[in-house]
Design a protein around this motif. Sequence first.
Motif, mmCIF file in Angstrom:
data_model
loop_
_atom_site.group_PDB
_atom_site.id
_atom_site.type_symbol
_atom_site.label_atom_id
_atom_site.label_comp_id
_atom_site.label_asym_id
_atom_site.label_seq_id
_atom_site.Cartn_x
_atom_site.Cartn_y
_atom_site.Cartn_z
ATOM 1 N N VAL A 75 67.968 29.313 41.024
ATOM 2 C CA VAL A 75 66.566 29.657 41.329
ATOM 3 C C VAL A 75 66.130 28.966 42.629
ATOM 4 O O VAL A 75 65.313 29.501 43.380
ATOM 5 N N MET A 76 66.698 27.779 42.882
ATOM 6 C CA MET A 76 66.396 27.115 44.167
ATOM 7 C C MET A 76 66.863 28.022 45.315
ATOM 8 O O MET A 76 66.173 28.219 46.306
ATOM 9 N N GLU A 77 68.058 28.586 45.132
ATOM 10 C CA GLU A 77 68.589 29.498 46.155
ATOM 11 C C GLU A 77 67.743 30.776 46.219
ATOM 12 O O GLU A 77 67.463 31.295 47.301
ATOM 13 N N SER A 145 59.154 17.973 41.606
ATOM 14 C CA SER A 145 58.185 17.141 40.876
ATOM 15 C C SER A 145 58.953 15.878 40.501
ATOM 16 O O SER A 145 58.698 14.800 41.032
ATOM 17 N N ASN A 146 59.958 16.021 39.653
ATOM 18 C CA ASN A 146 60.748 14.865 39.210
ATOM 19 C C ASN A 146 62.078 14.845 39.963
ATOM 20 O O ASN A 146 62.857 15.783 39.836
ATOM 21 N N GLU A 147 62.304 13.796 40.752
ATOM 22 C CA GLU A 147 63.582 13.683 41.480
ATOM 23 C C GLU A 147 64.531 12.879 40.572
ATOM 24 O O GLU A 147 64.378 11.672 40.395
ATOM 25 N N ALA A 174 60.877 21.727 39.121
ATOM 26 C CA ALA A 174 60.472 20.887 37.982
ATOM 27 C C ALA A 174 61.616 20.805 36.966
ATOM 28 O O ALA A 174 61.391 20.681 35.760
ATOM 29 N N THR A 175 62.860 20.882 37.485
ATOM 30 C CA THR A 175 64.025 20.976 36.601
ATOM 31 C C THR A 175 64.056 19.889 35.532
ATOM 32 O O THR A 175 64.311 20.178 34.370
ATOM 33 N N SER A 176 63.818 18.642 35.929
ATOM 34 C CA SER A 176 63.973 17.570 34.942
ATOM 35 C C SER A 176 62.632 17.077 34.398
ATOM 36 O O SER A 176 62.543 15.974 33.879
HETATM 37 C C1 LIG Z 1 65.555 17.848 40.103
HETATM 38 C C2 LIG Z 1 66.759 18.693 39.919
HETATM 39 N N1 LIG Z 1 66.852 19.820 40.620
HETATM 40 C C3 LIG Z 1 67.913 20.621 40.498
HETATM 41 C C4 LIG Z 1 68.959 20.299 39.670
HETATM 42 C C5 LIG Z 1 70.123 21.220 39.555
HETATM 43 O O1 LIG Z 1 70.085 21.737 38.285
HETATM 44 P P1 LIG Z 1 71.238 22.683 37.721
HETATM 45 O O2 LIG Z 1 72.415 21.797 37.484
HETATM 46 O O3 LIG Z 1 70.615 23.224 36.480
HETATM 47 O O4 LIG Z 1 71.509 23.694 38.760
HETATM 48 C C6 LIG Z 1 68.910 19.139 38.914
HETATM 49 C C7 LIG Z 1 70.017 18.757 38.025
HETATM 50 O O5 LIG Z 1 70.123 17.672 37.535
HETATM 51 C C8 LIG Z 1 67.764 18.324 39.033
HETATM 52 O O6 LIG Z 1 67.674 17.226 38.305
#
Ligand SMILES: Cc1ncc(COP(=O)(O)O)c(C=O)c1O
Length: 370
Positions: A75-77, A145-147, A174-176
């Motif tokens: 989704v980032m891509e 949001s959360n790094e 906001a993955t994590s």
């Molecule tokens: C903030 C953040 N963005 C992106 C990702 C990438 O996630 P994924 O492995 O689901 O592609 C992660 C994975 O840990 C993450 O923590």
Amino acid sequence: MTDVHFNKEKGSQLTLFTPGPVHVPERVLKELSKPNDTHRSKPYSEMHQIATEGLQRLLDTKNECLIFTSSATGVMEACVRNLINDDDKALFLSIGAFGDRWYDIGISNGKNGIKEGVEWGHAITGEFAKEVMDRDNYSVVFIQSNETSTGVYNPVDKVVPILKDYGTLVCVDATSSMAGVKVEVDKLGIDVCLASVQKCFALPPGLAVCSVSDAAFEKAEKVKNRGFYFDFIGLKKRNAKHQTPTTPPIPQIRGLTAQLDYILNEEGLEKRFERHEQLGRRTREWVHEMNLKMFPEKGYESNTVSTISNSLNLDIPKMVSMLLEKGYRIVNGYGNLVNKTFRIGHMGEINLNDLEKMLKVLTEIIKELK
Ligand SMILES: Cc1ncc(COP(=O)(O)O)c(C=O)c1O
């Protein structure tokens, strides 16, 4: 150990204090094993609709929610491919490894992007965002949001409205934190808010979700070469029929539906967010009790993953493997922060009691290692 770690009949017997993938509750695993109809059937569409409407409630948004057969990186891509045109300049605000990744995705797709950030361990503040935005015209801004590498939570509640004042589109990774920390998409004006589900949702990996604003869809209509698999417009067309353009992992979507029902109607959103806050607070207290130090600057610590500085000069790989022997997994630092930090994930379905039990064991291990 092998039996504990991987049990042929029962699966892993470890308790995961990881920043994803995390422990998946038994009730969700049962949902995954139920028989399914095809992805063009009425029962599937009903399930898909329940999932997307549940996501709207979770994110407090009227924006359309999409389901992707990918992890969050897909989704980032998709954001990069759908929202940046050839004559656009994009801004990637990075405070760690995942911010850097988004910028790398931009560049590897041939987009015109600039990366701005602060020293790892610090957050993007409103003042910093303003300073950067005053320097140039950016059509799209990307921010976490959360790094998860540094364990810093960017104050998106303050930063996003400032970015929006410049008339830019804003995408939030906001993955994590999604489903663990409140994010009010419409109130803040977030154009795309994304996550994968193997973190705070406590689902198995393989799915990602996002909300997309009307403005973002309008922009995507004008962007050339959006690609096929992650095309927002193609996804939107099928979403209108409560379907995906290609075959989705149907059992995973069933799991998402069940978990959203649990989150929204059984645990309740406020309680879930409060539980994650308590887990973060308790972990930070323990860090203090152990004479360890948090890696993030005070006030910006994540409530879903604690990144802890190795201020006691511990042998982190040894500590991690000693804890594994006791049935718990925590993880080393990410990327540049390996051995300089370690991370305790406290997201998903973990409760305070589980955390206390693990911390007690870890305390003894650290005493032994010192
Ligand atoms: C903030 C953040 N963005 C992106 C990702 C990438 O996630 P994924 O492995 O689901 O592609 C992660 C994975 O840990 C993450 O923590």
